[in-house]
Design an enzyme around this catalytic site. Structure first.
Site, PDB file in Angstrom:
ATOM      1  N   LYS A   1     -12.799 -15.085 -53.104  1.00 22.36           N
ATOM      2  CA  LYS A   1     -12.628 -16.168 -52.126  1.00 22.36           C
ATOM      3  C   LYS A   1     -13.334 -17.446 -52.570  1.00 22.36           C
ATOM      4  O   LYS A   1     -14.480 -17.409 -53.007  1.00 22.36           O
ATOM      5  CB  LYS A   1     -13.199 -15.736 -50.777  1.00 22.36           C
ATOM      6  CG  LYS A   1     -12.463 -14.573 -50.138  1.00 22.36           C
ATOM      7  CD  LYS A   1     -11.207 -15.012 -49.416  1.00 22.36           C
ATOM      8  CE  LYS A   1     -11.531 -15.548 -48.038  1.00 22.36           C
ATOM      9  NZ  LYS A   1     -10.308 -15.829 -47.263  1.00 22.36           N
TER      10      LYS A   1
ATOM     11  N   LYS B   1      -4.483 -16.963 -54.801  1.00 16.21           N
ATOM     12  CA  LYS B   1      -4.289 -16.348 -53.490  1.00 16.21           C
ATOM     13  C   LYS B   1      -3.743 -17.442 -52.581  1.00 16.21           C
ATOM     14  O   LYS B   1      -4.486 -18.253 -52.032  1.00 16.21           O
ATOM     15  CB  LYS B   1      -5.613 -15.794 -52.953  1.00 16.21           C
ATOM     16  CG  LYS B   1      -5.450 -14.995 -51.676  1.00 16.21           C
ATOM     17  CD  LYS B   1      -6.733 -14.244 -51.337  1.00 16.21           C
ATOM     18  CE  LYS B   1      -6.576 -13.318 -50.143  1.00 16.21           C
ATOM     19  NZ  LYS B   1      -6.117 -13.972 -48.921  1.00 16.21           N
TER      20      LYS B   1
ATOM     21  N   SER C   1      -4.250  -4.703 -47.407  1.00 16.14           N
ATOM     22  CA  SER C   1      -5.033  -5.930 -47.403  1.00 16.14           C
ATOM     23  C   SER C   1      -5.925  -5.905 -48.649  1.00 16.14           C
ATOM     24  O   SER C   1      -5.821  -4.984 -49.464  1.00 16.14           O
ATOM     25  CB  SER C   1      -5.844  -5.949 -46.120  1.00 16.14           C
ATOM     26  OG  SER C   1      -6.628  -7.089 -46.077  1.00 16.14           O
TER      27      SER C   1
ATOM     28  N   CYS D   1     -15.482 -56.526 -33.886  1.00 18.31           N
ATOM     29  CA  CYS D   1     -16.543 -57.364 -33.333  1.00 18.31           C
ATOM     30  C   CYS D   1     -16.102 -58.823 -33.427  1.00 18.31           C
ATOM     31  O   CYS D   1     -15.635 -59.262 -34.470  1.00 18.31           O
ATOM     32  CB  CYS D   1     -17.826 -57.162 -34.133  1.00 18.31           C
ATOM     33  SG  CYS D   1     -19.013 -58.484 -33.897  1.00 18.31           S
TER      34      CYS D   1
ATOM     35  N   ASP E   1     -14.267 -14.579 -40.376  1.00 11.80           N
ATOM     36  CA  ASP E   1     -14.878 -13.678 -41.366  1.00 11.80           C
ATOM     37  C   ASP E   1     -16.341 -13.422 -41.031  1.00 11.80           C
ATOM     38  O   ASP E   1     -16.835 -12.309 -41.194  1.00 11.80           O
ATOM     39  CB  ASP E   1     -14.780 -14.277 -42.783  1.00 11.80           C
ATOM     40  CG  ASP E   1     -13.343 -14.266 -43.290  1.00 11.80           C
ATOM     41  OD1 ASP E   1     -12.502 -13.586 -42.667  1.00 11.80           O
ATOM     42  OD2 ASP E   1     -13.062 -14.944 -44.302  1.00 11.80           O
TER      43      ASP E   1
ATOM     44  N   CYS F   1     -22.680 -61.938 -36.746  1.00  9.43           N
ATOM     45  CA  CYS F   1     -22.954 -60.499 -36.770  1.00  9.43           C
ATOM     46  C   CYS F   1     -23.574 -60.117 -38.115  1.00  9.43           C
ATOM     47  O   CYS F   1     -22.998 -60.395 -39.171  1.00  9.43           O
ATOM     48  CB  CYS F   1     -21.654 -59.744 -36.551  1.00  9.43           C
ATOM     49  SG  CYS F   1     -21.886 -57.971 -36.543  1.00  9.43           S
TER      50      CYS F   1
ATOM     51  N   CYS G   1     -20.561 -55.403 -29.403  1.00 11.17           N
ATOM     52  CA  CYS G   1     -20.825 -54.968 -30.767  1.00 11.17           C
ATOM     53  C   CYS G   1     -22.237 -54.365 -30.843  1.00 11.17           C
ATOM     54  O   CYS G   1     -23.206 -55.005 -30.425  1.00 11.17           O
ATOM     55  CB  CYS G   1     -20.706 -56.154 -31.710  1.00 11.17           C
ATOM     56  SG  CYS G   1     -21.327 -55.788 -33.354  1.00 11.17           S
TER      57      CYS G   1
ATOM     58  N   CYS H   1     -24.495 -56.968 -33.061  1.00  9.01           N
ATOM     59  CA  CYS H   1     -24.874 -58.327 -32.642  1.00  9.01           C
ATOM     60  C   CYS H   1     -24.658 -58.590 -31.158  1.00  9.01           C
ATOM     61  O   CYS H   1     -25.032 -59.663 -30.666  1.00  9.01           O
ATOM     62  CB  CYS H   1     -24.114 -59.362 -33.465  1.00  9.01           C
ATOM     63  SG  CYS H   1     -22.370 -59.451 -33.036  1.00  9.01           S
TER      64      CYS H   1
ATOM     65  N   GLU I   1      -4.228 -14.047 -60.221  1.00  8.05           N
ATOM     66  CA  GLU I   1      -3.210 -14.804 -59.485  1.00  8.05           C
ATOM     67  C   GLU I   1      -3.848 -15.701 -58.425  1.00  8.05           C
ATOM     68  O   GLU I   1      -4.866 -15.340 -57.858  1.00  8.05           O
ATOM     69  CB  GLU I   1      -2.268 -13.812 -58.773  1.00  8.05           C
ATOM     70  CG  GLU I   1      -1.719 -12.758 -59.710  1.00  8.05           C
ATOM     71  CD  GLU I   1      -1.152 -11.528 -58.979  1.00  8.05           C
ATOM     72  OE1 GLU I   1      -0.909 -11.625 -57.765  1.00  8.05           O
ATOM     73  OE2 GLU I   1      -0.972 -10.507 -59.643  1.00  8.05           O
TER      74      GLU I   1
ATOM     75  N   ASP J   1      -2.246 -19.347 -49.529  1.00  6.51           N
ATOM     76  CA  ASP J   1      -2.527 -19.213 -48.106  1.00  6.51           C
ATOM     77  C   ASP J   1      -1.227 -19.351 -47.322  1.00  6.51           C
ATOM     78  O   ASP J   1      -0.824 -20.439 -46.930  1.00  6.51           O
ATOM     79  CB  ASP J   1      -3.505 -20.324 -47.705  1.00  6.51           C
ATOM     80  CG  ASP J   1      -4.366 -19.901 -46.538  1.00  6.51           C
ATOM     81  OD1 ASP J   1      -4.202 -18.753 -46.064  1.00  6.51           O
ATOM     82  OD2 ASP J   1      -5.188 -20.716 -46.106  1.00  6.51           O
TER      83      ASP J   1
ATOM     84  N   TYR K   1       4.596 -11.373 -55.556  1.00  8.55           N
ATOM     85  CA  TYR K   1       3.450 -10.875 -56.310  1.00  8.55           C
ATOM     86  C   TYR K   1       3.391  -9.357 -56.492  1.00  8.55           C
ATOM     87  O   TYR K   1       2.487  -8.867 -57.145  1.00  8.55           O
ATOM     88  CB  TYR K   1       2.128 -11.399 -55.758  1.00  8.55           C
ATOM     89  CG  TYR K   1       1.898 -11.190 -54.268  1.00  8.55           C
ATOM     90  CD1 TYR K   1       1.824  -9.915 -53.723  1.00  8.55           C
ATOM     91  CD2 TYR K   1       1.741 -12.284 -53.421  1.00  8.55           C
ATOM     92  CE1 TYR K   1       1.611  -9.733 -52.368  1.00  8.55           C
ATOM     93  CE2 TYR K   1       1.516 -12.111 -52.067  1.00  8.55           C
ATOM     94  CZ  TYR K   1       1.457 -10.832 -51.542  1.00  8.55           C
ATOM     95  OH  TYR K   1       1.244 -10.655 -50.208  1.00  8.55           O
TER      96      TYR K   1
END
Ligand code: IVH
Length: 675
Positions: free
Chosen positions: A316, A117, A83, A427, A39, A433, A410, A413, A115, A119, A227
């Site tokens: 959106k 939307k 669209s 570790c 977009d 540690c 590690c 430590c 409604e 996907d 729809y």
């Protein structure tokens, strides 16, 4: 204004990118970038084309969808499948309403159908005399693909309509989608069978609908919400969308229960907010709401633009996926020692927040994603869910790719990193540690370990945060006066705690071993280790081969123990504990009768053909001998098998007795029989 060359170059590049992404998305069902990125590219192109009044003939800014895929019969949509224009906030919606009123030259309050939307994939279903005769994708809006064979496998889509007043010809449009659960299950299966996982539900749905084999399509639990109505026999439709939805439902077609008819644009704004709040709880993914003028005659009056109706708008929601760059990976050590790769990202706004780092979980995930430092990655954040990297943008350039390498030490430590199962890193410096400090002290003090009365979780947190102790050994040098600085600590409690610590010095070897918090060494294993070795010294010098001889100790636990005992910092800590007076009664591992070889140090060398080295060792240890790795003046006896080498020579040099395997077997049998 004539466009400068740099603008023309950018426009060319944007058009080329958009054309490529169109093909990837619409024709191949394999998008390389998130919708929100697409977009943004499109918005930039439209802005430049408008600003410089460029010729848009053939530009991707003018296209609706994509070419049909070869291999499917083509279907022409007599009424084009349009669209929607997009809006992003309340102001945009108010402006939409203002435009509607202006066009209608009226100030009446308008009713809207609101409604979700969904996907998914836009499709057209054609019913003749109530029977489903054809299903098609939207394609480029004018020409789509015939996918009847696959759509007929979708359970919620009726093959025959029911109820009254079914128009002789009825084209129903709607969105076919894959629910979140169905998607997760499918990916779970894919992972198990080690096949490719799907990127998101929408692409999975699109790919499924364009399968040539309907049996494979049938194995994916697709669903649909209808729809709108396209073609239909004249005079068969009611006056409003609300009623159209009712009719669709009466004929047995699936419609979205979240749909509402509302009056006025503010009510639409409120609907959008309510829907957004429900977004995560819905069983399917939505990317916004669709706001449509409810009255069909008004829709007619408003008409359409080139590719979008004037009477509808997509509102959106914030994108849940965006791409960004992986700047680096840090390895973080958790409080229980698990080491996790954490991605540092160029900050990106996704799912309503700015994300600049996220966990990569483990090295398996890194490998699965095939991600390297410098890659462009897709970040997904749905609602409150922790943001995660879902894929790598395959076509993005990475001029200096850097592999992500698991650390061997590690980062906190410096202790060795060990594998925990197949994928996790851990570790090994449990007690030393800093990242694991609090947890290790809490465990050390707990009831079944050293049982320091009154030293609970909160107090450990306080002691560590006030830097009064850095490890468990420092508990034993604490003084009551130091504790008084802690919140809610009076003289009496301070003295009680010091007394409890003092009492805890007197313990048992199993409790002490359990208290060390060695991975997978629980109380039973600690008990087993204590009775087998009898002393801490012997346990510390035990090899993995010797450790597996202890009941319940398998190779993995043996590795954990050996790695713990081989860590210099751990050894120093155990020494400090002992120096602070931590002690335990000697363990009777059998006494003189059962341990006839106690005090003897034996060395095995060469090949012990019938006994084997491990068995010989285990049986000697069981009889009280110490089995050493090299010959010294302390060695009592050397048993030399076939092909013995330097150790045999050394024994002879030092004048130490040497015997052969047969003598060893005879000795073991005699002593074992006497037990
Ligand atoms: S109406 C003329 N209603 O959004 C209006 N579309 O960008 C055409 N979509 O291609 C569409 N839910 O794939 C409409 N309730 C809904 C929708 C919806 C999802 C999709 C559909 C369409 C795209 C428009």
């Amino acid at each position: 204004m004539a466009a400068p060359v740099s603008v023309l170059q950018e426009v060319d590049s944007l058009r080329a990118q958009l054309n490529r992404h169109n093909t990837l998305y619409h024709t191949l069902d394999a998008p390389a970038i998130p919708d929100a990125d697409y977009d943004a590219l499109l918005a930039r192109l439209v802005a430049l084309e408008t600003q410089y009044a460029l010729d848009t003939n053939g530009s991707p800014s003018q296209r609706v969808g994509a070419k049909a895929l070869a291999g499917f019969a083509q279907v022409v949509h007599e009424l084009p499948m349009l669209s929607l224009d997009k809006v992003f906030d309340r102001e945009d919606l108010l402006a939409f309403e203002a435009r509607l009123k202006k066009r209608l030259e009226s100030d009446v309050t308008i009713g809207f159908s609101c409604e979700p939307k969904v996907d998914g994939v836009a499709v057209s279903l054609l019913y003749e005399a109530g029977l489903l005769v054809r299903a098609a994708t939207r394609g480029d809006g004018v020409m789509g693909e015939d996918i009847t064979h696959n759509v007929k496998t979708i359970r919620c889509i009726p093959l025959r309509l029911m109820g009254d007043n079914v128009p002789a010809t009825l084209e129903v449009r709607g969105e076919i989608y894959l629910g979140k659960r169905g998607f997760a299950e499918l990916n779970e299966q894919a992972r198990r069978s080690q096949s490719k996982v799907f990127v998101n539900p929408r692409n999975t749905a699109a790919g499924t609908l364009r399968q040539l084999d309907p049996q494979r399509a049938a194995s994916v639990p697709l669903q649909m919400f209808c729809y709108s109505v396209g073609l239909h026999t004249e005079g068969t439709l009611p006056e409003t969308l609300g009623e159209v939805f009712e009719s669709l439902a009466n004929w047995g077609l699936p419609t979205n229960p979240q749909r509402e008819t509302v009056i006025g644009i503010e009510a639409c704004v409120a609907y959008c907010q309510r829907l957004l709040a429900k977004r995560d709880a819905l069983e399917y993914e939505i990317d916004g709401a669709v706001i449509k003028v409810d009255s069909l005659p008004l829709q007619e009056k408003l008409g359409t633009n080139a590719r979008t109706p004037r009477w509808a708008m997509a509102y959106k929601f914030p994108p849940e996926e965006r791409s960004t760059r992986l700047l680096g990976v840090e390895f973080q050590v958790g409080r229980t020692g698990t080491i996790t790769p954490v991605a540092r990202l160029e900050p990106v706004f996704v799912g309503g927040v700015t994300v600049s780092n996220t966990t990569l979980h483990n090295m398996d995930e890194v490998a699965r994603l095939g991600v390297r430092i410098g890659d462009q990655v897709v970040v997904r954040r749905a609602g409150d869910v922790i943001p995660k990297i879902v894929s790598v943008v395959s076509e993005a350039e990475n001029s200096a790719p850097q592999e992500i390498v698991a650390p061997r030490k590690c980062p906190v430590c410096g202790s060795a990193v060990e594998k925990d199962g197949e994928v996790l890193l851990r570790c090994s410096g449990v007690l030393v540690c800093a990242a694991q400090r609090k947890e290790s002290i809490k465990h050390f003090a707990s009831r079944n370990a050293l049982d320091i009365e009154g030293l609970g979780e909160r107090l450990v947190d306080q002691l560590v945060e006030a830097k009064l102790i850095n490890d468990v050994s420092e508990l034993f040098s604490l003084e009551a006066s130091q504790l008084l600085s802690l919140e809610r600590m009076g003289v009496k409690s301070a003295e009680n705690l010091i007394a409890a610590i003092d009492r805890a010095r007197e313990t048992t070897l199993p409790k002490f071993l359990f208290a060390l918090g060695i991975r997978e060494v629980g109380e039973a294993t600690a008990q087993g280790l204590a009775s087998h070795f009898g002393t801490l010294d012997l346990l510390q010098s035990a090899t993995v081969d010797e450790l597996v001889l202890v009941p319940d100790v398998g190779p993995i636990v043996a590795e954990h123990i050996a790695s713990f005992m081989g860590n210099a910092a751990n050894i120093a800590l155990m020494d400090r504990l002992v120096a602070h007076g931590v002690r335990w009664p000697t363990i009777e591992t059998g006494g003189a009768v059962n341990k006839p070889l106690a005090g003897q140090s034996v060395v095995l060398t060469g090949t012990l053909e019938s006994l084997g080295r491990n068995e010989a060792k285990a049986r000697l240890i069981a009889l009280g001998a110490k089995v050493a790795g090299s010959v010294s003046k302390n060695t009592s006896l050397v048993y030399a098998g076939a092909n013995a080498g330097s150790k045999l020579a050394k024994a002879e040099e030092l004048g130490i007795d040497v015997a052969d395997e047969a003598a060893l077997i005879a000795l073991l049998e005699e002593l074992e029989a006497a037990r």
